[in-house]
Design a protein around this motif. Structure first.
Motif, PDB file in Angstrom:
ATOM      1  N   ILE A 150      48.058  39.146  39.628  1.00  0.00           N
ATOM      2  CA  ILE A 150      47.710  38.935  40.561  1.00  0.00           C
ATOM      3  C   ILE A 150      48.831  39.583  41.881  1.00  0.00           C
ATOM      4  CG2 ILE A 150      48.269  36.364  41.740  1.00  0.00           C
ATOM      5  CD1 ILE A 150      46.525  36.180  39.233  1.00  0.00           C
ATOM      6  N   PRO A 151      47.348  39.649  42.762  1.00  0.00           N
ATOM      7  CA  PRO A 151      45.426  39.025  42.937  1.00  0.00           C
ATOM      8  C   PRO A 151      45.278  40.658  41.804  1.00  0.00           C
ATOM      9  CG  PRO A 151      47.115  39.786  44.866  1.00  0.00           C
ATOM     10  CD  PRO A 151      48.106  40.017  43.890  1.00  0.00           C
ATOM     11  N   ARG A 152      44.444  39.887  41.625  1.00  0.00           N
ATOM     12  CA  ARG A 152      43.637  40.270  40.575  1.00  0.00           C
ATOM     13  C   ARG A 152      42.297  41.768  40.967  1.00  0.00           C
ATOM     14  NH1 ARG A 152      41.302  36.095  35.912  1.00  0.00           N
ATOM     15  NH2 ARG A 152      43.671  35.102  36.190  1.00  0.00           N
ATOM     16  N   ASP A 204      66.416  39.881  44.401  1.00  0.00           N
ATOM     17  CA  ASP A 204      66.778  40.522  45.246  1.00  0.00           C
ATOM     18  C   ASP A 204      65.823  40.568  46.444  1.00  0.00           C
ATOM     19  OD1 ASP A 204      66.662  43.193  46.951  1.00  0.00           O
ATOM     20  OD2 ASP A 204      66.686  44.161  45.984  1.00  0.00           O
ATOM     21  N   ALA A 205      65.380  39.822  47.536  1.00  0.00           N
ATOM     22  CA  ALA A 205      64.846  40.009  48.943  1.00  0.00           C
ATOM     23  C   ALA A 205      63.773  40.577  48.837  1.00  0.00           C
ATOM     24  CB  ALA A 205      65.352  38.824  50.146  1.00  0.00           C
ATOM     25  N   ASN A 206      64.041  42.177  49.192  1.00  0.00           N
ATOM     26  CA  ASN A 206      63.519  42.899  49.518  1.00  0.00           C
ATOM     27  C   ASN A 206      62.559  44.095  48.227  1.00  0.00           C
ATOM     28  OD1 ASN A 206      64.528  43.350  51.949  1.00  0.00           O
ATOM     29  ND2 ASN A 206      66.592  43.990  50.682  1.00  0.00           N
ATOM     30  N   SER A 207      63.016  42.756  46.758  1.00  0.00           N
ATOM     31  CA  SER A 207      61.680  44.045  46.233  1.00  0.00           C
ATOM     32  C   SER A 207      60.528  43.583  45.638  1.00  0.00           C
ATOM     33  CB  SER A 207      62.678  43.705  44.438  1.00  0.00           C
ATOM     34  OG  SER A 207      62.416  42.088  44.132  1.00  0.00           O
ATOM     35  N   ASN A 208      60.109  42.007  45.973  1.00  0.00           N
ATOM     36  CA  ASN A 208      58.967  42.020  45.425  1.00  0.00           C
ATOM     37  C   ASN A 208      57.944  41.240  47.470  1.00  0.00           C
ATOM     38  OD1 ASN A 208      57.162  40.588  43.600  1.00  0.00           O
ATOM     39  ND2 ASN A 208      57.336  38.935  43.973  1.00  0.00           N
ATOM     40  N   LEU A 209      58.293  42.382  48.078  1.00  0.00           N
ATOM     41  CA  LEU A 209      57.261  41.853  49.100  1.00  0.00           C
ATOM     42  C   LEU A 209      56.109  41.825  48.889  1.00  0.00           C
ATOM     43  CD1 LEU A 209      59.183  44.045  51.840  1.00  0.00           C
ATOM     44  CD2 LEU A 209      59.374  42.250  51.526  1.00  0.00           C
ATOM     45  N   GLU A 210      55.608  42.698  48.338  1.00  0.00           N
ATOM     46  CA  GLU A 210      53.741  42.815  48.056  1.00  0.00           C
ATOM     47  C   GLU A 210      53.345  40.940  47.501  1.00  0.00           C
ATOM     48  OE1 GLU A 210      52.260  46.082  46.355  1.00  0.00           O
ATOM     49  OE2 GLU A 210      53.333  47.561  47.979  1.00  0.00           O
ATOM     50  N   LYS A 211      54.154  40.261  46.356  1.00  0.00           N
ATOM     51  CA  LYS A 211      53.262  39.483  45.906  1.00  0.00           C
ATOM     52  C   LYS A 211      53.170  39.751  44.758  1.00  0.00           C
ATOM     53  CE  LYS A 211      54.412  34.820  45.745  1.00  0.00           C
ATOM     54  NZ  LYS A 211      55.599  34.350  44.864  1.00  0.00           N
ATOM     55  N   ALA A 266      41.887  34.071  32.421  1.00  0.00           N
ATOM     56  CA  ALA A 266      41.758  35.999  32.166  1.00  0.00           C
ATOM     57  C   ALA A 266      39.903  36.115  31.170  1.00  0.00           C
ATOM     58  CB  ALA A 266      42.873  36.832  31.427  1.00  0.00           C
ATOM     59  N   PHE A 267      39.046  35.962  32.390  1.00  0.00           N
ATOM     60  CA  PHE A 267      37.681  35.934  31.729  1.00  0.00           C
ATOM     61  C   PHE A 267      36.834  37.422  32.544  1.00  0.00           C
ATOM     62  CE2 PHE A 267      37.874  31.264  30.949  1.00  0.00           C
ATOM     63  CZ  PHE A 267      38.423  31.175  29.755  1.00  0.00           C
ATOM     64  N   ASN A 268      37.138  37.633  33.285  1.00  0.00           N
ATOM     65  CA  ASN A 268      36.578  38.813  34.093  1.00  0.00           C
ATOM     66  C   ASN A 268      37.930  40.148  33.307  1.00  0.00           C
ATOM     67  OD1 ASN A 268      36.362  37.488  35.993  1.00  0.00           O
ATOM     68  ND2 ASN A 268      35.602  38.840  36.350  1.00  0.00           N
ATOM     69  N   GLU A 269      38.957  40.401  33.086  1.00  0.00           N
ATOM     70  CA  GLU A 269      39.686  40.821  32.872  1.00  0.00           C
ATOM     71  C   GLU A 269      39.141  41.446  31.314  1.00  0.00           C
ATOM     72  OE1 GLU A 269      41.615  39.725  35.861  1.00  0.00           O
ATOM     73  OE2 GLU A 269      40.897  38.256  34.721  1.00  0.00           O
TER      74      GLU A 269
END
Length: 424
Positions: free
Chosen positions: A290-292, A261-268, A320-323
């Motif tokens: 991600i972004p972290r 759905d093209a409108n569902s992941n605008l923030e990536k 994932a070392f910071n996490e």
């Protein structure tokens, strides 16, 4: 869209009956039961078996497959009438614990389609979670075997012998819609060469995205464990989740969930879940985004403390070392390029291996004899070290095995041998 012609585009109704093809009857399955632990090579040569009214080679191949996948598919092996189309399909199929995990992602859905069903282990478990499942398989032998198995054990599954592209065209023409689509493209090229990029796999998932959009908003893609996480995020549009899945600290796959759905992941924004199944009921897990997110910076040690921690392969893959240090806040990293951690705190739920430090010895010529005398047998690993594990073992002249684990590594500017015992 460029379409690579495929073979075996047979309609489901035109598929031959596998029981008729191989003369499968009660005697066939009784033979498998009776000889389940026998040497399969000797079975084929035995003159006493020549009078069977079923295909002996196919029956013996069933025994061979069952012997090889007892640990991989313990539940399937207990199904007396489950058939295996080939040894290769058995080797390449999903293991039980991973297939069971896959099935949880489809829980409560009405309709799902699998475009590359193969042996059908994933579908066997997914079918338990959904009302209807359509299994598409290009190879006729796999499709006919799959139809036999699903008719017996998962009657809510419809098996179609076709390539994914052709079936998608038919599904679109018939106005079909699915809650989700699953695809596991073949990752073997010519001469059995391993393939990592989705664009090189068959079918090419990226070329199928447009037709898949017409039948679902949600696509799950199973990808190679060698596929780079950053690369897959840049290549595959609409990824919302990535699961890095391992069994016994061996990375098995990346599983991608993509929203079409093209409108569902605008923030990536992508959620990455690391799962290492060493315990089926409670896998080692860690989640990051991600972004972290804003996690505290990693702190480094100036000496090795009471415990040494080695992250599992999924965390290494995700970097994932910071996490990790945000969750286990007493962890100190040995150095920037040494992905080992130390602490005075015992973390019983650490997602990886944990060790109690016995002593730390500088890696110097004058100390080698001391190590050899005190620890004549050990398991050796090298991390950010100038010698390989094999080279170090040769230099130390110690035997493999035992309950001592030696990590040759670098902390700061020091080359060290960290002598440890594994925590249970």
């Amino acid at each position: 869209m460029k379409h690579i012609p495929q073979q075996d585009n047979t309609n489901m109704d035109e598929m031959p009956d596998i029981t008729a093809t191989y003369g499968i009857n009660d005697a066939f399955f009784d033979f498998i039961d009776k000889h389940s632990t026998c040497d399969t090579a000797k079975l084929l040569l035995s003159k006493s078996n020549n009078a069977t009214d079923f295909d002996l080679k196919f029956a013996v191949m069933q025994i061979h497959c069952r012997q090889r996948i007892t640990k991989k598919l313990p539940q399937i092996v207990r199904l007396k009438h489950f058939l295996f189309p080939s040894a290769l399909a058995t080797e390449q199929c999903t293991c039980q614990v991973v297939a069971q995990f896959h099935s949880t992602l489809f829980e409560g859905m009405h309709s799902v389609a699998d475009l590359t069903a193969g042996l059908g282990i994933d579908d066997y478990y997914i079918a338990q979670q959904v009302k209807t499942l359509t299994s598409v398989e290009i190879t006729q032998l796999l499709a006919t075997t799959l139809r036999h198995n699903m008719d017996l054990y998962r009657p809510n599954v419809t098996v179609v012998n076709a390539d994914a592209f052709t079936w998608l065209g038919q599904a679109i023409a018939n106005g079909l819609r699915f809650d989700a689509v699953f695809i596991d493209p073949a990752r073997r090229g010519e001469n059995d060469r391993r393939i990592y990029s989705l664009t090189d796999c068959q079918p090419n998932v990226l070329q199928l995205l447009d037709p898949i959009k017409h039948i679902t908003d949600t696509l799950f893609i199973k990808a190679s464990p060698m596929y780079d996480v950053a690369q897959c995020i840049s290549e595959v549009p609409g990824i919302t989740h990535i699961w890095i899945v391992a069994v016994n600290n061996e990375c098995k796959e990346l599983l991608l969930r993509t929203s079409l759905d093209a409108n569902s992941n605008l923030e990536k924004k992508v959620t990455i879940n690391t799962l290492n199944f060493e315990n089926e009921d409670s896998p080692q897990s860690l989640t990051l985004s991600i972004p972290r997110s804003n996690t505290p910076p990693i702190k480094y040690c100036d000496r090795i403390l009471t415990f040494l921690y080695e992250p599992n392969c999924c965390i290494m893959k995700a970097q994932a070392f910071n996490e990790l240090t945000a969750i286990y806040d007493q962890l100190l990293k040995l150095s920037v390029n040494t992905h080992l951690f130390t602490a005075d705190t015992a973390y019983t739920d650490f997602p990886g291996r944990s060790f109690k430090v016995i002593e730390t010895i500088p890696f110097k010529s004058s100390c080698i004899k001391q190590v050899r005398t005190k620890y004549p047998k050990a398991n050796i690993s090298t991390r950010n070290f100038r010698l390989s594990a094999q080279e170090l073992k040769k230099k130390l002249k110690i035997d493999d095995g035992g309950n001592i684990y030696i990590f040759a590594t670098t902390s700061g500017s020091d080359n060290l041998l960290v002598i440890t015992k594994k925590l249970q």
